[in-house]
Design a protein around this motif. Structure first.
Motif, mmCIF file in Angstrom:
data_model
loop_
_atom_site.group_PDB
_atom_site.id
_atom_site.type_symbol
_atom_site.label_atom_id
_atom_site.label_comp_id
_atom_site.label_asym_id
_atom_site.label_seq_id
_atom_site.Cartn_x
_atom_site.Cartn_y
_atom_site.Cartn_z
ATOM 1 N N LYS A 25 0.813 -1.225 0.000
ATOM 2 C CA LYS A 25 0.000 0.000 0.000
ATOM 3 C C LYS A 25 0.845 1.274 0.000
ATOM 4 O O LYS A 25 0.302 2.374 -0.037
ATOM 5 C CB LYS A 25 -0.918 0.014 1.225
ATOM 6 N N GLN A 26 2.159 1.159 0.063
ATOM 7 C CA GLN A 26 3.023 2.329 0.151
ATOM 8 C C GLN A 26 2.988 3.163 -1.136
ATOM 9 O O GLN A 26 2.844 2.613 -2.234
ATOM 10 C CB GLN A 26 4.472 1.912 0.427
ATOM 11 N N ASN A 27 3.145 4.457 -0.973
ATOM 12 C CA ASN A 27 3.223 5.369 -2.121
ATOM 13 C C ASN A 27 4.671 5.464 -2.592
ATOM 14 O O ASN A 27 5.260 6.529 -2.666
ATOM 15 C CB ASN A 27 2.692 6.750 -1.716
ATOM 16 N N PHE A 28 5.233 4.296 -2.878
ATOM 17 C CA PHE A 28 6.649 4.167 -3.260
ATOM 18 C C PHE A 28 6.776 2.789 -3.894
ATOM 19 O O PHE A 28 6.274 1.798 -3.348
ATOM 20 C CB PHE A 28 7.537 4.277 -2.022
ATOM 21 N N SER A 29 7.411 2.708 -5.054
ATOM 22 C CA SER A 29 7.377 1.441 -5.784
ATOM 23 C C SER A 29 8.744 0.884 -6.181
ATOM 24 O O SER A 29 8.826 -0.253 -6.646
ATOM 25 C CB SER A 29 6.531 1.608 -7.050
ATOM 26 N N ASP A 30 9.821 1.651 -5.992
ATOM 27 C CA ASP A 30 11.137 1.200 -6.460
ATOM 28 C C ASP A 30 11.811 0.333 -5.397
ATOM 29 O O ASP A 30 12.781 0.734 -4.762
ATOM 30 C CB ASP A 30 12.001 2.408 -6.813
ATOM 31 N N TYR A 31 11.275 -0.873 -5.203
ATOM 32 C CA TYR A 31 11.813 -1.758 -4.174
ATOM 33 C C TYR A 31 11.609 -3.222 -4.579
ATOM 34 O O TYR A 31 10.847 -3.542 -5.484
ATOM 35 C CB TYR A 31 11.141 -1.497 -2.824
ATOM 36 N N GLU A 32 12.310 -4.095 -3.878
ATOM 37 C CA GLU A 32 12.082 -5.529 -3.950
ATOM 38 C C GLU A 32 11.952 -6.045 -2.519
ATOM 39 O O GLU A 32 12.469 -5.428 -1.583
ATOM 40 C CB GLU A 32 13.255 -6.233 -4.650
ATOM 41 N N VAL A 33 11.217 -7.146 -2.341
ATOM 42 C CA VAL A 33 11.056 -7.739 -1.013
ATOM 43 C C VAL A 33 11.695 -9.120 -1.020
ATOM 44 O O VAL A 33 11.362 -9.960 -1.864
ATOM 45 C CB VAL A 33 9.575 -7.843 -0.610
ATOM 46 N N ASP A 88 1.656 4.917 7.026
ATOM 47 C CA ASP A 88 1.466 5.600 5.738
ATOM 48 C C ASP A 88 2.739 6.337 5.318
ATOM 49 O O ASP A 88 3.362 7.026 6.121
ATOM 50 C CB ASP A 88 0.315 6.605 5.842
ATOM 51 N N ASP A 89 3.097 6.195 4.056
ATOM 52 C CA ASP A 89 4.261 6.872 3.464
ATOM 53 C C ASP A 89 5.566 6.544 4.171
ATOM 54 O O ASP A 89 6.536 7.307 4.085
ATOM 55 C CB ASP A 89 4.058 8.398 3.458
ATOM 56 N N TYR A 90 5.608 5.412 4.859
ATOM 57 C CA TYR A 90 6.804 5.034 5.618
ATOM 58 C C TYR A 90 8.040 4.955 4.725
ATOM 59 O O TYR A 90 9.076 5.563 5.015
ATOM 60 C CB TYR A 90 6.570 3.698 6.322
ATOM 61 N N LEU A 91 7.951 4.211 3.629
ATOM 62 C CA LEU A 91 9.127 3.996 2.773
ATOM 63 C C LEU A 91 9.630 5.300 2.178
ATOM 64 O O LEU A 91 10.834 5.578 2.173
ATOM 65 C CB LEU A 91 8.806 3.003 1.653
ATOM 66 N N ARG A 92 8.721 6.125 1.669
ATOM 67 C CA ARG A 92 9.128 7.383 1.061
ATOM 68 C C ARG A 92 9.777 8.305 2.090
ATOM 69 O O ARG A 92 10.798 8.937 1.824
ATOM 70 C CB ARG A 92 7.913 8.078 0.424
#
Length: 629
Positions: A25-33, A88-92
């Motif tokens: 649900k994060q407003n950030f997409s440039d990642y891998e898990v 919310d917005d944690y990663l960004r």
């Protein structure tokens, strides 16, 4: 890829979906898990596959984290326990603060996934403790969002797999010896309270208290020493423990109720005697040196970008004041000091005499317009572009001060300079240190990038370039721009008449006339832009803004700094050092002719200059305003 998220697991089918859903649900997409699983016997691996995670073999947490890091593709590694939940917005927020603070290793604060007062107080204390010791003893109260540079992780050998407890704190300590550590302020991560429920508050305090004391004593703590178990089975909760936890919670809730009542009374009292009125925007005072136009031009670009977000009040003197007043509202005149030049040389005695003569008037004007306005409006921060009164007002009224200029490259970085300028350099340092005293941060702008001095709180960005200059498409014409900031340079410019085959367009003397091959023009922005964009080269003093704009348009530079002005000499010296042109102490027609014959060499160097925008320094300033206000 920016981020690799690494999660060690063992039988986490109950908690893992919550974490993975919060990531999704994060407003950030440039990642891998990456899920590093220690042979789970439940649906943990199947759940990880369903969410598109990369699954590798794990083990104890240190083993799992290292195995995940080995295949990670991200520039940064974020280590999470499986029973967390991202806010919310944690990663960004985490990536943004990590980058802005130039960190190598960091940890986020905790927010318990619970409504119990006991849990909130326990985690608030843990956050407070981590922050309070971050500069003394880098520390983490568990793997609750540890973020590090992958390069630094690899350099330090990752987690120590021999440790059965405290491997996270050991990891933070080792990486923090190499690069800067901080407890991030902008984001908190949701933390499960299952250990509190299973072990009880008293047991956890004893466990973590003992391990923390051992850390400060330089001892490593083993899991067996603390009776610590990685199997979080709920069947181990006893009735006695539940009753004890219930009684403790009741006592805490009773204390918190009294506390909340007291807080409400304090807030009510503050509201009655509130000095600041509620306002929709934060107030920022921007104080600008009035000498020359460079400070005003740069500050105008920045103010134009931040004025939608903040109420900006501008303070300056002389020509800078007139320039800014024509472009913005809320511009106030204050006193200022100007350097006196005679025959392109700084006259220190005359400069000092003028300063003494003008000082009483300057103080009066500064008091009326800056100090009184600051007392009235109570700005959240004051930004200074090398303006002398900003420091005094900031210190008197305890307002955070941010320095943004190119001048402090001299004091904050390890510059190279001509050896015969050492005395001038020492004089310049002395003056600079009296103008701006101990701001929260030095935001530096420069076309050259020496190392920042150790333990200096400074950051460097490319020069601030006017948007109209950035949009220009440079072409190579036949004329040469001559730009002089001192009217005392007129004798130097006349020497160029000897170069009869060259055409010179001269700015800086506020006249319109033609004198042989010299065409003097009054300053008009549109005409100046066209002339600069089509020039084949430029001749100037050592003014930072003009040199920066010439470099951005890839125009070779012949720099003749004013004698005695170390900042101009430094700029001219770096123009030559970087291969963008030449630095001379006098204007000699024969040397100008040789410079023009070497233009292809300088053009080749300038072609490699990358085109930049002003976004980075704007983001930095906004980040600092928010942080310090």
């Amino acid at each position: 890829m920016i981020l690799s998220i690494i999660i060690p697991t063992y039988n986490e089918e109950e908690y893992l979906p919550v974490l993975l859903e919060s990531i999704k649900k994060q407003n950030f997409s440039d990642y891998e898990v990456i899920v590093a699983d220690a042979n789970s016997t439940d649906r943990t691996r199947e759940i990880a596959d369903e969410y598109g995670c990369i699954v590798v073999d794990g083990g104890l947490p240190g083993v799992g984290r290292n195995n995940g890091a080995k295949i990670a593709q991200g520039e940064y590694l974020l280590f999470l326990d499986s029973d967390l939940e991202l806010t919310d917005d944690y990663l960004r927020n985490v990536i943004y603060e990590f980058r802005m603070e130039r960190l190598g290793i960091a940890i986020t604060q905790m927010l318990p996934i619970s409504d119990k007062a006991t849990d909130k107080l326990f985690h608030d204390f843990a956050n407070y403790f981590m922050i309070s010791v971050e500069k003394i003893k880098p520390h983490g109260a568990g793997c609750y969002g540890i973020i590090s540079k992958k390069k630094l992780h690899d350099e330090c050998g990752g987690y120590d797999e021999s440790l059965t407890f405290g491997e996270d704190t050991d990891y933070i300590e080792r990486l923090a010896k190499k690069e800067r550590f901080k407890v991030l302020r902008s984001a908190k991560i949701g933390v499960s309270t299952r250990r509190l429920e299973e072990e009880g508050l008293e047991t956890l305090i004893k466990q973590y208290g003992k391990s923390t004391v051992n850390d400060f004593l330089g001892k490593r703590t083993d899991a067996e020493d603390l009776n610590y178990n990685f199997d979080h089975g709920h069947e181990r909760i006893t009735t006695t423990r539940l009753e004890r936890l219930s009684r403790t919670t009741d006592r805490i809730n009773e204390i918190k109720g009294t506390y909340d009542e007291s807080v409400q009374k304090v807030h009510a009292a503050r509201a009655r005697f509130k000095i600041k009125k509620k306002r929709s925007k934060k107030v920022v005072f921007y104080c600008i040196c009035g000498e020359g136009m460079g400070h005003a031009i740069r500050s105008g670009v920045i103010i134009d970008r931040i004025r939608e977000k903040y109420d900006v009040y501008i303070f300056s003197s002389d020509r800078a004041y007139e320039y800014l007043k024509s472009k913005f509202d809320n511009v106030y005149e204050i006193g200022g000091f100007n350097t006196v030049y005679i025959n392109n040389k700084v006259d220190n005695l005359q400069t000092l005499a003028n300063a003494i003569r003008r000082n009483p008037t300057n103080i009066k004007i500064g008091y009326e317009n800056l100090y009184k306005k600051a007392r009235e409006l109570r700005p959240e921060v004051i930004v200074t572009d090398f303006e002398i009164y900003a420091t005094r007002v900031a210190k008197l009224l305890d307002i955070p001060l941010i320095s943004l200029d190119n001048i402090h490259m001299i004091t904050q970085t390890r510059i190279h300079y001509p050896y015969n300028k050492r005395v001038e350099m020492l004089k310049a340092k002395g003056v600079i240190k009296t103008y701006v005293v101990r701001p929260k941060v030095y935001i530096l702008t420069s076309f050259f990038y020496p190392r920042i001095r150790a333990k200096h709180n400074a950051v460097i960005y490319p020069p601030v370039i006017r948007e109209d200059i950035r949009k220009l498409e440079p072409v190579k014409g036949d004329h040469i721009i001559v730009y002089q900031t001192s009217r005392e340079s007129v004798k130097l410019v006349r020497r160029l008449k000897a170069l009869k085959n060259e055409e010179f367009i001269v700015y800086g003397f506020n006249v319109d006339k033609v004198d042989g091959n010299l065409t003097y023009k009054q300053f008009n922005e549109d005409e100046f832009y066209d002339d600069l964009a089509s020039a084949k080269a430029v001749i100037c003093n050592g003014g930072f803004t003009f040199i920066s704009e010439a470099i951005s348009l890839k125009k070779p530079i012949y720099s003749v700094p004013a004698i005695g002005n170390f900042e101009q000499a430094l700029n001219g010296y770096y123009v030559q050092r970087l291969g963008y042109g030449e630095y001379h102490e006098v204007m000699v027609p024969s040397k100008v002719q040789k410079f023009l014959s070497r233009l292809p060499k300088y053009e080749k160097k300038l072609e490699k200059v990358k085109k930049t925008n002003n976004d980075g320094i704007i983001k930095e300033l906004i980040y600092r305003i928010e942080k310090y206000s």
